[in-house]
Design an enzyme around this catalytic site. Structure first.
Site, PDB file in Angstrom:
ATOM      1  CG  ASN A  71      73.504 108.222 -41.106  1.00 45.85           C
ATOM      2  OD1 ASN A  71      73.795 109.254 -40.515  1.00 45.85           O
ATOM      3  ND2 ASN A  71      73.786 108.040 -42.398  1.00 45.85           N
ATOM      4  CG  ASP A 106      72.973 111.167 -44.134  1.00 46.23           C
ATOM      5  OD1 ASP A 106      73.046 110.453 -45.152  1.00 46.23           O
ATOM      6  OD2 ASP A 106      73.862 111.216 -43.260  1.00 46.23           O
ATOM      7  CG  ASP A 115      74.262 100.893 -40.605  1.00 41.73           C
ATOM      8  OD1 ASP A 115      75.187 100.098 -40.841  1.00 41.73           O
ATOM      9  OD2 ASP A 115      73.866 101.746 -41.431  1.00 41.73           O
ATOM     10  CG  HIS A 147      78.703 108.295 -40.966  1.00 39.71           C
ATOM     11  ND1 HIS A 147      79.810 109.042 -41.293  1.00 39.71           N
ATOM     12  CD2 HIS A 147      79.093 107.002 -41.036  1.00 39.71           C
ATOM     13  CE1 HIS A 147      80.824 108.241 -41.558  1.00 39.71           C
ATOM     14  NE2 HIS A 147      80.422 106.987 -41.413  1.00 39.71           N
ATOM     15  CD  GLU A 158      79.106 100.246 -39.439  1.00 42.62           C
ATOM     16  OE1 GLU A 158      79.693  99.705 -40.386  1.00 42.62           O
ATOM     17  OE2 GLU A 158      78.068 100.907 -39.604  1.00 42.62           O
TER      18      GLU A 158
END
Ligand code: CA
Length: 516
Positions: A127, A198, A229, A233, A266
């Protein structure tokens, strides 16, 4: 002499006969669908060279231990170079952190693990990168830089609203954070904090870089899969469909390289948000399981968890029948389970008995099996493993001064081994049991047809010809219930209880598991 040896032979054959009569069920490896994965923070696990930091060679030395515990796979928290101790901000995606050893050390670990039929899953953090990653160092140089669009940039005037408020809620619960790299002109987007910019997944070049990194680890290094992970996002919360699509593409790319690649994501949210990720990420952590487990125990409301779990599994089933429910009782982001349960060891053991007799593919966070303690801040839920009493503990990591998992609070593994009532032996025997009875590993969950008093948690698991009935008294008072017909063989018990002609009386924190 002859008569004596004939007698011995007779006794032996009788023994053999009776053993065969009561055929011992076989221990099986149910990974990935229902096997056990052990989460390791290398930094705190076993320090093989005495520099105070756990390392790959230390893990290799302890693979027999992981095998003894009964785990089928290891998930390593980040192992790539990074400026932070936790390493969730990567500076080089094709290397390992020198504190942990060399790539050769890691490859040897992989080989040794595979020899023991233990799979290796590594944390993959895509991410965001570290601000110290060469891509970001280039990107921040200016708008004309070739790496500019590897990250998400905004001109100051277009984000004035954001900057005024710093954190802003859009139409969803999205939180956008913009950070000033020092120029005061353009700001970069970093969801978690300024040190983690990001990556821009609208840029096809970024996707190609990430797929190449995946190829490197699967093909050149030889890991079995990734723990993804912050999977939610990749795009902001107001673009969930783009997130789902991205992970489908990622999965297809990885499966083209390694058809049996394991991917666990996740997605830290409730089931309605989590489930649509399943087509891209076939295994997802079940955070609801963790929270409902705690709620059930802390409010002594037994059926909360089986009901919730049934609801989740039915919901997932409607999205795709092909999913892996990665249950957790804690992880590196949660306070240690023993602390969450008021440091009550009986409750703790019972919670583990619940988790390991429920459906799913359980994840065990290192140290839980010896009852390690820990509360936030995060580094104190990631303290060094206690292998032996401190004076004799050669492999104990010393990179941090522990506050919770110290000898006076937690009994080291070496002492727990010889105690049949230790937390370690409790874990070990439950894992063994789970891997022995197919219905415990693979059985479909069903709720009891009877109404029981509130502190009772009960559920059945059925697989092919085998049925399991598990019952736990979460309350402080003795409770009697009628057992469903046919369940009279106990395969697991803890706490005091009596079964009189099908009426089971369980004392405080007592559990029984039956098979038929
Ligand atoms: Ca070391």
């Amino acid at each position: 002499m002859k008569a004596k040896s004939t007698l011995i032979a007779l006794i032996l054959s009788l023994f053999y006969f009776s053993c065969n009569q009561e055929k011992e069920p076989e221990v099986k490896n149910y990974w990935p669908n229902a096997g056990i994965t052990y989460e390791i923070f290398v930094q705190s696990f076993y320090d093989s060279d005495g520099d105070g930091i756990g390392d790959f060679n230390g893990v290799t030395e302890k693979l027999d231990y992981v095998q003894e515990l009964g785990a089928n796979a290891i998930w390593f928290m980040p192992i790539m170079p990074s400026p932070t101790y936790h390493k969730y901000d990567v500076t080089d995606y094709k290397a390992v952190h020198p504190d942990y050893g060399t790539m050769e050390d890691f490859k040897r670990l992989l080989e040794e693990a595979h020899q023991r039929d233990i799979k290796i899953v590594i944390d993959m953090i895509i991410n965001h990168t570290s601000t110290e990653h060469p891509w970001f160092q280039e990107s921040k140089k200016g708008r004309d830089n070739a790496y500019r669009d590897y990250y998400v940039w905004a001109q100051k005037d277009t984000i004035a609203d954001f900057l005024d408020k710093k954190v802003i809620t859009l139409d969803s619960d999205n939180i956008r954070q913009w950070h000033d790299p020092g120029s005061g002109e353009d700001y970069y987007y970093g969801f978690f904090w300024g040190g983690m910019p990001d990556l821009n997944f609208d840029n096809p070049k970024v996707r190609e870089e990430i797929y190449e990194i995946g190829r490197f680890w699967l093909e050149e290094v030889g890991v079995d899969g990734f723990r993804l992970d912050a999977a939610k996002h990749i795009f902001p919360d107001d673009r969930p469909l783009d997130n789902h699509e991205f992970w489908k593409e990622f999965r297809a790319k990885m499966e083209a390289i390694k058809p049996d690649v394991y991917l666990v994501g996740e997605v830290y949210d409730k089931k309605e948000i989590v489930a649509p990720y399943l087509p891209g990420l076939p295994a997802l952590f079940n955070f609801d399981f963790h929270y409902t487990l705690l709620e059930a125990f802390n409010s002594a409301d037994g059926m909360l968890l089986p009901k919730k779990q049934k609801e989740i599994l039915d919901f997932y089933q409607n999205i795709t029948p092909e999913f892996i429910d990665a249950t957790i009782s804690s992880n590196h982001d949660q306070p240690r389970l023993l602390n969450e349960l008021g440091e009550d060891v009986d409750k703790y053991k019972q919670a583990i008995a619940v988790m390991l007799t429920m459906p799913g593919a359980p994840y065990l966070y290192y140290g839980e099996e010896i009852g390690m303690k820990g509360l936030k801040p995060d580094e104190h839920i990631r303290e060094p493993f206690l292998w032996d009493v401190k004076a004799k503990d050669e492999g104990r990591a010393t990179w941090i001064e522990p506050k919770f998992s110290i000898d006076s609070e937690v009994t080291p593994l070496a002492l727990q081994r010889n105690d049949p009532n230790s937390i370690f032996n409790h874990y070990k025997s439950l894992i063994n049991l789970r891997n022995t009875y197919p219905a415990l590993a693979l059985g479909k969950l069903s709720l009891p047809s009877s109404e029981y008093p509130k502190p009772i948690m009960a559920y059945s698991r059925v697989h092919e010809g085998q049925a399991i009935f598990a019952v736990h008294n979460l309350g402080d008072e003795e409770i009697s219930i009628e057992l469903p017909a046919g369940f009279d063989k106990v395969i697991f018990g803890m706490g005091d209880g009596v079964n009189l002609n099908g009426t089971l009386t369980l004392q405080k924190n007592a559990s029984r598991v039956y098979v038929k």
